[in-house]
Design an enzyme around this catalytic site. Structure first.
Site, short mmCIF file in Angstrom:
data_model
loop_
_atom_site.label_atom_id
_atom_site.label_comp_id
_atom_site.label_asym_id
_atom_site.label_seq_id
_atom_site.Cartn_x
_atom_site.Cartn_y
_atom_site.Cartn_z
CG ASP A 130 61.04 28.38 42.73
OD1 ASP A 130 61.38 29.43 43.30
OD2 ASP A 130 60.63 27.38 43.35
CB CYS A 184 41.41 39.51 48.41
SG CYS A 184 42.72 38.41 47.85
CB CYS A 187 37.37 36.80 50.88
SG CYS A 187 37.65 35.03 51.08
CB CYS A 190 43.63 32.26 52.68
SG CYS A 190 43.82 34.05 52.68
CB CYS A 194 46.45 29.56 57.90
SG CYS A 194 48.20 29.14 58.09
CB CYS A 237 50.49 23.24 53.59
SG CYS A 237 48.87 23.63 54.29
CB CYS A 240 46.22 29.44 52.17
SG CYS A 240 47.69 29.29 51.16
CB CYS A 244 41.47 30.61 47.42
SG CYS A 244 41.34 32.13 46.43
#
Length: 309
Positions: A130, A184, A187, A190, A194, A237, A240, A244
């Site tokens: 990162d 996914c 679904c 998330c 949010c 946060c 999400c 899951c």
């Protein structure tokens, strides 16, 4: 060793060092991601994160970061904690519970790179945690480590999404892996959960609406848009990810350096409201939370507290 044997050796060493998994891609231009990134930037979904608009070509082409690059090795490193903060507390993202992941994961990546150089001989490679304009999730997905979900996080069927993604870019050929498929389905957990409706469409995040952006990236006052939508998050946060379904498979990490200060787990809201800079330095020694600084954390706490008083 042939390409297959080299790739297998790297994956075995990565797991021995402590990585959840390892995948490999051929280095080259990310053609599918280029228009998506351009559209996202043009829509100003990066808010005041000006750095996201910099080095556009480098984000899409690792050969511009490492001369002669031929392979991108992606790895995942677990950070899911065994113990969590008390519910009656202002919350920080789980990834920031312990020592700064940049330091921890980079140390392990350097170990892997060093072992590769001992095994394969002289070649050039760079490690990235990162810390450079790289589309980590795109490379990890391309390497078969998971798929980019509707919350824009990389998700893996066996372990969920509570992990860091990092890379080693090297100038040697390796056997590449194939991408996995999207699981996914229908679904929308998330999207529905949010707090700030930052997931404006499946797979599309308006970063300027995200609580992580407001509490970490934003250096000025938090906009009124976030009023009554912070859900007690003072740094980052996890909503999400918490909702899951794939994260029911997340298991606690085994990294001692991610062990949090006991006060982080024990503090209640009143303790955070009265925190001193001395305590801040003690609790978040070597932590990624230091990115927001004491004044920034105070701003976040005061913003949430003003809504609850």
């Amino acid at each position: 060793m042939n390409l297959t044997q080299k790739s297998h050796w790297i994956k075995e060493r990565a797991k021995a060092i402590g990585f959840l998994s390892c995948g490999i891609s051929k280095a080259g231009f990310l053609e599918e991601e280029a228009p998506r990134l351009e559209q996202w930037l043009q829509a100003n979904h990066h808010g005041q994160m000006a750095y996201m608009a910099n080095h556009f070509d480098k984000r899409l082409d690792p050969t511009k970061l490492v001369e002669g690059a031929k392979s991108v090795i992606s790895v995942l490193y677990n950070y899911f904690p065994e113990q969590k903060q008390t519910p009656d507390s202002f919350q920080i993202s789980k990834y920031a519970y312990g020592e700064d992941y940049h330091l921890v994961v980079k140390d392990h990546l350097k170990t892997l790179l060093h072992q590769m150089q001992e095994q394969f001989g002289d070649f050039y490679g760079r490690v990235f945690v990162d810390s450079a304009p790289i589309l980590e999730k795109a490379w990890a997905a391309k390497s078969g480590l998971g798929w980019v979900g509707k919350n824009a996080n990389l998700i893996t069927k066996s372990v969920g999404s509570f992990y860091f993604i990092a890379e080693i870019i090297v100038d040697i050929d390796l056997e590449a892996d194939a991408p996995t498929t999207d699981h996914c389905g229908s679904c929308t957990a998330c999207i529905d959960a949010c707090p700030t409706e930052a997931i404006i469409a499946p797979y599309v995040i308006d970063g300027s609406k995200c609580i992580s952006y407001a509490t970490i990236e934003l250096k000025e006052q938090i906009p009124s848009y976030f009023l009554n939508h912070m859900d007690d998050w003072m740094f980052g946060c996890d909503v999400c990810q918490d909702v899951c379904p794939w994260n029911r498979f997340a298991t606690p990490h085994q990294e001692p350096r991610f062990t949090p200060n006991e006060k982080l787990l024990q503090f209640h809201k009143k303790d955070w409201e009265e925190i001193t800079e001395e305590l801040f330095q003690e609790i978040f020694k070597k932590s990624a939370v230091k990115r927001t600084k004491f004044a920034g954390l105070q701003r976040n706490i005061q913003f949430i507290s003003s809504l609850q008083s």
